[in-house]
Design a protein around this motif. Structure first.
Motif, mmCIF file in Angstrom:
data_model
loop_
_atom_site.group_PDB
_atom_site.id
_atom_site.type_symbol
_atom_site.label_atom_id
_atom_site.label_comp_id
_atom_site.label_asym_id
_atom_site.label_seq_id
_atom_site.Cartn_x
_atom_site.Cartn_y
_atom_site.Cartn_z
ATOM 1 N N PHE A 166 26.157 44.472 36.980
ATOM 2 C CA PHE A 166 26.658 45.917 37.541
ATOM 3 C C PHE A 166 26.871 45.654 39.015
ATOM 4 O O PHE A 166 27.711 46.294 39.574
ATOM 5 N N HIS A 167 25.915 44.817 39.662
ATOM 6 C CA HIS A 167 25.999 44.938 41.145
ATOM 7 C C HIS A 167 27.449 44.162 41.423
ATOM 8 O O HIS A 167 28.179 44.278 42.323
ATOM 9 N N LYS A 168 27.671 43.000 40.528
ATOM 10 C CA LYS A 168 28.855 42.213 40.804
ATOM 11 C C LYS A 168 30.089 43.057 40.482
ATOM 12 O O LYS A 168 31.245 42.900 41.239
ATOM 13 N N PHE A 169 29.865 43.829 39.511
ATOM 14 C CA PHE A 169 31.097 44.695 39.038
ATOM 15 C C PHE A 169 31.295 45.813 40.202
ATOM 16 O O PHE A 169 32.503 46.083 40.662
ATOM 17 N N SER A 170 30.249 46.375 40.741
ATOM 18 C CA SER A 170 30.447 47.437 42.048
ATOM 19 C C SER A 170 31.109 46.574 43.252
ATOM 20 O O SER A 170 31.980 47.299 43.763
ATOM 21 N N THR A 171 30.604 45.415 43.440
ATOM 22 C CA THR A 171 31.433 44.946 44.440
ATOM 23 C C THR A 171 32.753 44.473 44.462
ATOM 24 O O THR A 171 33.476 44.619 45.230
ATOM 25 N N PHE A 172 32.955 44.123 43.185
ATOM 26 C CA PHE A 172 34.364 43.762 42.817
ATOM 27 C C PHE A 172 35.343 45.141 42.901
ATOM 28 O O PHE A 172 36.309 45.195 43.421
ATOM 29 N N ILE A 173 34.760 46.086 41.939
ATOM 30 C CA ILE A 173 35.782 47.578 41.846
ATOM 31 C C ILE A 173 35.878 48.208 43.352
ATOM 32 O O ILE A 173 36.843 48.949 43.167
ATOM 33 N N LYS A 174 35.051 47.981 44.165
ATOM 34 C CA LYS A 174 34.996 49.023 45.328
ATOM 35 C C LYS A 174 35.466 47.896 46.454
ATOM 36 O O LYS A 174 35.537 48.622 47.798
ATOM 37 N N ASN A 175 35.699 46.904 46.126
ATOM 38 C CA ASN A 175 36.234 46.003 47.299
ATOM 39 C C ASN A 175 37.553 46.512 48.074
ATOM 40 O O ASN A 175 38.560 46.668 47.263
ATOM 41 N N PRO A 176 37.464 46.801 49.242
ATOM 42 C CA PRO A 176 38.664 47.322 49.984
ATOM 43 C C PRO A 176 39.785 46.090 50.409
ATOM 44 O O PRO A 176 40.810 46.582 50.924
ATOM 45 N N VAL A 177 39.295 44.876 50.390
ATOM 46 C CA VAL A 177 40.054 43.893 50.805
ATOM 47 C C VAL A 177 40.948 42.995 49.771
ATOM 48 O O VAL A 177 40.359 42.363 48.688
ATOM 49 N N PRO A 178 42.030 43.291 49.425
ATOM 50 C CA PRO A 178 42.735 42.468 48.230
ATOM 51 C C PRO A 178 42.585 41.052 48.196
ATOM 52 O O PRO A 178 42.389 40.345 46.866
ATOM 53 N N ALA A 179 42.771 40.420 49.404
ATOM 54 C CA ALA A 179 42.660 39.122 49.177
ATOM 55 C C ALA A 179 41.144 38.277 48.644
ATOM 56 O O ALA A 179 41.083 37.310 48.282
ATOM 57 N N GLN A 180 40.115 39.398 48.450
ATOM 58 C CA GLN A 180 38.810 38.719 47.908
ATOM 59 C C GLN A 180 38.720 39.275 46.514
ATOM 60 O O GLN A 180 37.788 38.868 45.829
ATOM 61 N N ASP A 181 39.816 39.798 45.986
ATOM 62 C CA ASP A 181 39.698 40.249 44.483
ATOM 63 C C ASP A 181 39.265 39.087 43.633
ATOM 64 O O ASP A 181 38.510 39.180 42.912
ATOM 65 N N GLU A 182 40.094 37.985 43.815
ATOM 66 C CA GLU A 182 40.104 37.013 42.866
ATOM 67 C C GLU A 182 38.498 36.228 42.928
ATOM 68 O O GLU A 182 38.192 36.006 41.742
ATOM 69 N N ALA A 183 38.072 36.125 44.029
ATOM 70 C CA ALA A 183 36.823 35.667 44.183
ATOM 71 C C ALA A 183 35.636 36.477 43.503
ATOM 72 O O ALA A 183 34.823 35.977 42.814
ATOM 73 N N LEU A 184 35.887 37.660 44.052
ATOM 74 C CA LEU A 184 35.051 38.473 43.202
ATOM 75 C C LEU A 184 35.051 38.773 41.770
ATOM 76 O O LEU A 184 33.849 39.096 41.113
#
Length: 263
Positions: A136-154
């Motif tokens: 759930f923590h990793k999901f929250s970090t991924f779904i709330k991420n404001p930087v598109p370039a980080q999406d793939e890694a998250l």
């Protein structure tokens, strides 16, 4: 399960529904239990809150009669002001005594509603309690991420956490191997065996959110090749304790609308 649709209060701020459970015949005095949970946008149905759902599931599994009260957090937090001022939902009233904090309430119920009158819900294996605890923590970090370039890694980080859970659900537990030493893939229904435990009450509401929100906003759901996870979710969906406590999917989607980055 339901005794009937709860009637809204005159101010439209909360809705109460008694939940029919059949107590043991030997039970001389039933505890008076009321669970206050977050209401949906309509002010009456069960809303999006994995912690509320967690305790709702626990009480159903315990088989004790209780009253469920949905609270419209936009208009009616004063419902709690007389016995739990400033408290966050969920809140439990046990014989008039308020209990707050989800983990503390769960521990209290496990202690008070204990065998032989009520089932113990603690998992047999400590690994079951920890399984999926980082998802759930990793999901929250991924779904709330404001930087598109980080999406793939998250997204990869979330997938690794889901894969780890899948591996645990797919590996036979000790009791399974004792019955069938050459078993290669677990046949159990839930984290700890064939019965829901506290570990499932914690994890299942969160997994449901992960699937619904990621699929809606990122067109990325839990991969179908994670067969252990999907076996687990499908088995859970057949139980009244999970099925009847889930909020409407649209309620979950709406809850995340303000925190998800627009495409």
């Amino acid at each position: 399960m339901w005794a009937g649709r709860g009637c809204s209060s005159s101010t439209g701020t909360c809705s109460t529904s008694p939940v029919n459970q059949q107590p043991p015949p030997s039970m001389a005095e039933k505890p008076q239990i009321q669970l206050f949970v977050k209401a949906s946008e309509d002010g009456e149905s069960v809303g999006h809150c994995p912690f509320c759902q967690r305790l709702f599931m626990v009480l159903l599994l315990k088989g004790v009669p209780f009253t469920l009260t949905t609270v419209d957090v936009k208009r009616a937090l004063d419902v709690l002001k007389d016995f739990a001022p400033g408290a966050q939902l969920p809140v439990l009233l046990y014989n008039g005594d308020p209990k707050t904090d989800t983990v503390n309430i769960e521990d209290f119920l496990e202690d008070r509603l204990a065998p032989p009158m009520f089932p113990s819900l603690g998992p047999q294996y400590k690994e079951s309690r920890l399984a999926g605890n980082d998802i759930f923590h990793k999901f929250s970090t991924f779904i709330k991420n404001p930087v598109p370039a980080q999406d793939e890694a998250l997204q990869r980080s979330l997938l690794r956490a889901l894969l780890k859970l899948d591996e645990y659900l797919s590996a036979p537990l000790e009791y399974e191997l004792a019955c069938e030493p050459h078993l290669r893939t677990s046949q159990r229904r839930f984290l700890d065996g064939d019965q829901l435990t506290l570990a499932d009450c914690n994890l299942l509401p969160k997994l449901n959110i992960v699937q619904i929100v990621c699929q809606h906003y990122r067109h990325f759901g839990i991969p179908k090749d994670l067969r252990g996870v999907w076996r687990y979710l499908n088995n859970a969906s057949e139980t009244k304790e999970f099925k009847y406590t889930c909020p409407n999917s649209e309620e979950i989607v709406q809850a995340y609308r303000s925190v998800v980055r627009s495409p």
